[in-house]
Design an enzyme around this catalytic site. Sequence first.
Site, PDB file in Angstrom:
ATOM      1  N   THR A 108      34.755  38.199  49.041  1.00  0.00           N
ATOM      2  CA  THR A 108      34.816  39.360  49.914  1.00  0.00           C
ATOM      3  C   THR A 108      36.058  40.163  49.530  1.00  0.00           C
ATOM      4  O   THR A 108      36.974  39.647  48.900  1.00  0.00           O
ATOM      5  CB  THR A 108      34.922  38.958  51.397  1.00  0.00           C
ATOM      6  N   CYS A 140      50.001  53.612  48.913  1.00  0.00           N
ATOM      7  CA  CYS A 140      48.632  53.120  48.754  1.00  0.00           C
ATOM      8  C   CYS A 140      47.668  54.202  48.300  1.00  0.00           C
ATOM      9  O   CYS A 140      46.517  53.915  47.980  1.00  0.00           O
ATOM     10  CB  CYS A 140      48.159  52.504  50.066  1.00  0.00           C
TER      11      CYS A 140
END
Length: 351
Positions: free
Chosen positions: A47, A16
């Site tokens: 969102t 990540c």
Amino acid sequence: MTEPIRLTSFSHGGGCGCKIAPGVLADILARAPQGLVPPELMVGTETADDAAVYRLNDRQALVATTDFFTPIVDDPRDFGRIAATNAISDIYAMGGTPIMALALVGMPLDKLPPAVIGAILEGGASICREAGIPIAGGHSIDVLEPIYGLVALGLVHPDRVRRNADARDGDVLVLGKPLGVGILSAALKKGLLDADGYAEMLRHTTQLNRVGSELGALDGVHAMTDVTGFGLAGHLLEVCRGSGLAAQLDLPALPLIESAAAHARHGIATGASARNWAGYGTDVTLAPEVQPWQQALLTDPQTSGGLLVSCAPEAAAKVLERFHAAGFGQAAVIGRMLAGAPRVSVRMALD
């Protein structure tokens, strides 16, 4: 004698940590055209949530997500296991239960032999078996850097969807896994991670967040997300912005991977950690006593990180009980949500 293939040598950033920096991503998304938004779409792009959710009927909603990245470790099977665990986590973070996955495979076919690619796929398949789901298909391409991940699909009751934007004033924050995976990956690339450190890194990054399905069904659990590439501070800021609230973190309460904290004290950090701070640091207030190595842990990109739960104070004991029973021994209350402009403040003192 043929030298073993080091998968991390193919990638400019692993796990990540290779996510697009938060500030750059926000600029890109702001320019993206808005598509069709049907009434059945319960969670979309409004969102920065972990997955999309589409209502099928009064009892079922489909949870859909995708996640993939370049190698964070050199062992091909371990890479596949980590990537699959990370992808499925987004289903659990919405309160859902995974039902199947599709594999996303990009490999430099002129550099990696079929046996190595096969080991990556087997690693991912082993985690899917552990999660009780099939890999029902996928897509593969020939690319310059190895890339592996999943499209993950799950189901959740519409009333049990847990977005990252529904935290409430007065909620307490519970974190399921300790911080420091990104720092361990940086130590690995520098040749500074010993066998015990690697085993600890692998244990955390391949631990499925399946407890999220249980947490989503608990009364008092208002919001959930998983902490991944933007670090704890970045993903908590997404909760703040979505919920229109501020957050306060108690630094001494944060669960840490002990070996990662030791490496951080010696200046080991990922480039992504600095990019994260550059992207959102203006919305984080640090107590004067916070040291640079502690800041690095707050912004450390977590590959397959823990669930972050915002819940009513009276539900915190039950949330911790579920975490601990599921094998998340370091899960802890780390702060609270407060009325105020969306930002995160970090203090050193505990009440």
